[in-house]
Design an enzyme around this catalytic site. Structure first.
Site, PDB file in Angstrom:
ATOM      1  CE  LYS A 130      -8.573   0.321   4.614  1.00  0.00           C
ATOM      2  NZ  LYS A 130      -7.480   1.103   5.222  1.00  0.00           N
ATOM      3  CD  GLU A 133      -2.466   1.275   2.762  1.00  0.00           C
ATOM      4  OE1 GLU A 133      -3.555   1.849   2.863  1.00  0.00           O
ATOM      5  OE2 GLU A 133      -1.854   0.780   3.735  1.00  0.00           O
ATOM      6  CB  CYS A 141      -4.079  -0.745   5.720  1.00  0.00           C
ATOM      7  SG  CYS A 141      -3.294   0.103   7.103  1.00  0.00           S
TER       8      CYS A 141
END
Length: 548
Positions: A359, A292, A412
């Site tokens: 995400k 990321e 994440c």
């Protein structure tokens, strides 16, 4: 311990508040990567003893009275210690952000402590004098942790159950009950010293029985975990050879100064590196993984980036990379009002994006701003530099790019949600791309990595974790780390992932239902003990019959 128990029972006012904040802080030492499990056995009994001595109130005072304050104070101390590392992000930003560091950590601890405060108040409403009172408090505390992980988008960092996952053997129980189940177990076991002290007329040996049973339960957990590790076969995949890149790109903090060409040079140079004189490089790699935040720009605005990726990749190699994705409408123009997505892109040897995942579980404050009108009063539009935050994706985490086994994509912080990472029955592995550079120099990156590792144990899926600044990990379906790159190490990691466990795990089949059932049974026992105690008191104080 008798002195501590009596002091806690008799304490009140600000002295009780400070005692509980200190006890909660001690309990906070049990979180990853510290794992000081004895701290829980010292701290949690203080909460029980303070409730033993808490004043009873009526009306709203029964809910928001002394028992509420007891749980709040303990939770405030716990979360301040456990999550102090979040303040490191403000040091990374510098400037006036540094002034917000301490208030931000304390404010977050206070908000999270409200869950524990409510659990404490409800427990006191069902309080009894016998040993079942710790079952009541442990049940409601575990229920509060479940609520914390689900309500208001959820924030399940540092659940109490992680204290029981200090090594591979202990972590195996998560495959059966999940981390929430371990949270109930940790709370219940750690409260047993409250049944030993203060002395109540019974002999010390008799009073120590619950504590010894708690130690026996932990020994059984370790023994069962050792047996599972020794008897569960784990095979390697034959269709994948992965190269993960840990580039330590820090330009994500300021998009305005980022140099796309320089960043691409760094990523490509690392990706094409040869680890030995006979290393064929990317020619032997089926999947190249970039973490990321390696692109502090939209690839749609830098077409040369995709062209360079195409020139780098062999025809048989697929790039899986974290990347911001610009929202493009049907007319080929950016969608007005859409800030874009924090995504994982699958890019083939022709430089084409063949699949993506956006995400869906965004970080409050960090990736989207709740109550934006309020923050606008202070001139704050967003805490993530270079963008206006991110838009949430549609939640479909299963990715099936061409030539790739289906996998669950997690960006994440999405890896910290037990039982909420997608359908593990349809996936062969988990891919987690992350950037923990905001918390360099703190325990945050190690804590985040451990949380992700438990998702492998719970699901029986191997996990690939590519981190921008570390720690990048290759984890087998039993949660064992088979390869790693250290924090702040600039390097690549070649690995052959393990195959998933055949049949999954009990947790994937039963989800949280055993945990929720245990909470229900615990509350039923607490209610029974409370009603039984009231009945006995009623008999004792029953008026005498005047007939003579």
């Amino acid at each position: 311990m008798t002195w501590l128990a009596e002091s806690a029972i008799l304490s009140h006012g600000w002295r009780r508040f400070l005692l509980l904040v200190a006890a909660g802080g001690v309990a906070g030492l049990s979180v990853p990567p510290l794992f000081l499990l004895p701290a829980l056995f010292i701290a949690l009994p203080v909460w029980v003893w303070c409730l033993d001595g808490a004043e009873k109130r009526r009306g709203l005072g029964a809910l928001f009275g002394p028992a509420f304050g007891i749980g709040f104070a303990f939770g405030f101390g716990y979360f301040t210690v456990a999550l102090h590392w979040i303040g490191a992000a403000f040091l990374q930003e510098g400037g006036w952000f540094v002034l917000l560091m301490v208030p931000a950590v304390l404010a977050l601890a206070a908000v999270l402590a409200l869950f524990w405060a409510l659990a404490s108040a409800l427990a006191h409403h069902l309080w009894s004098a016998g040993p079942l009172r710790i079952v009541t408090l442990a049940s409601l505390l575990a229920a509060a942790e479940f609520a914390r992980g689900h309500l208001f988008s959820g924030f399940p960092f540092d659940l109490l159950g992680y204290a029981l996952t200090a090594n591979d053997e202990m972590a195996q129980l998560a495959a059966v009950v999940g981390v929430y189940g371990l949270t109930f177990l940790a709370a219940l076991l750690a409260m047993t010293p409250a049944l030993v002290w203060p002395a109540d007329g019974r002999g010390l040996v008799r009073r120590l029985i619950p504590f010894f049973l708690a130690l026996l339960a932990i020994a059984a957990q370790i023994g069962w975990g050792n047996w599972r590790l020794a008897t569960t076969p784990v095979a390697a995949r034959t269709d994948m050879r992965v190269r993960m890149v840990q580039p330590m790109i820090t330009a994500h903090a300021d998009w305005e100064i980022a140099d796309p060409a320089e960043i691409m040079d760094r990523l490509i140079s690392l990706s094409e590196s040869r680890l030995t004189p006979t290393d064929p490089g990317l020619a032997a790699v089926t999947h190249l993984v970039w973490p990321e935040s390696v692109f502090p720009f939209f690839l749609s605005r830098y077409p040369e980036g995709l062209a360079r990726i195409a020139r780098m990749l062999p025809d048989s190699t697929l790039l899986l990379t974290g990347a911001p994705r610009e929202a493009i409408g049907p007319d080929g123009e950016p969608e007005p009002g859409n800030p874009g997505y924090n995504s994982i892109l699958a890019i083939d040897g022709a430089g084409e994006v063949v699949m993506r995942y956006d995400k869906s579980h965004l970080v409050p404050i960090g990736e989207y701003l709740p109550f934006p009108e309020f923050f606008a009063l202070f001139g704050i539009r967003q805490f993530v530099p270079g963008t206006s935050g991110w838009a949430p994706g549609d939640g479909r985490r299963l990715m099936t790019p061409p030539g790739t086994p289906p996998f669950l994509a997690l960006v994440c912080y999405e890896a910290v949600f037990p039982g909420d990472i997608g359908d593990p029955a349809r996936a062969e592995f988990i891919l987690n791309v992350t950037n923990d550079a905001w918390y360099d120099g703190s325990i945050g990156p190690a804590q985040h990595a451990h949380h992700a590792r438990l998702r492998a144990v719970e699901t029986g899926l191997p996990l690939l974790r590519a981190a921008n600044t570390g720690t990048s990990l290759v984890i087998d379906p039993l949660g064992r780390v088979t390869a790693r790159l250290a924090e702040r190490e600039v390097a690549v990691l070649d690995a052959v992932p393990a195959a998933r466990l055949a049949g999954g795990t009990p947790f994937t089949r039963l989800w949280h239902w055993p945990f929720l059932a245990a909470i229900g049974v615990g509350l039923a026992l607490g209610l029974w003990a409370r009603l039984r105690e009231r009945g006995r008191r009623g008999q004792i104080f029953q008026p005498c019959d005047d007939k003579t």
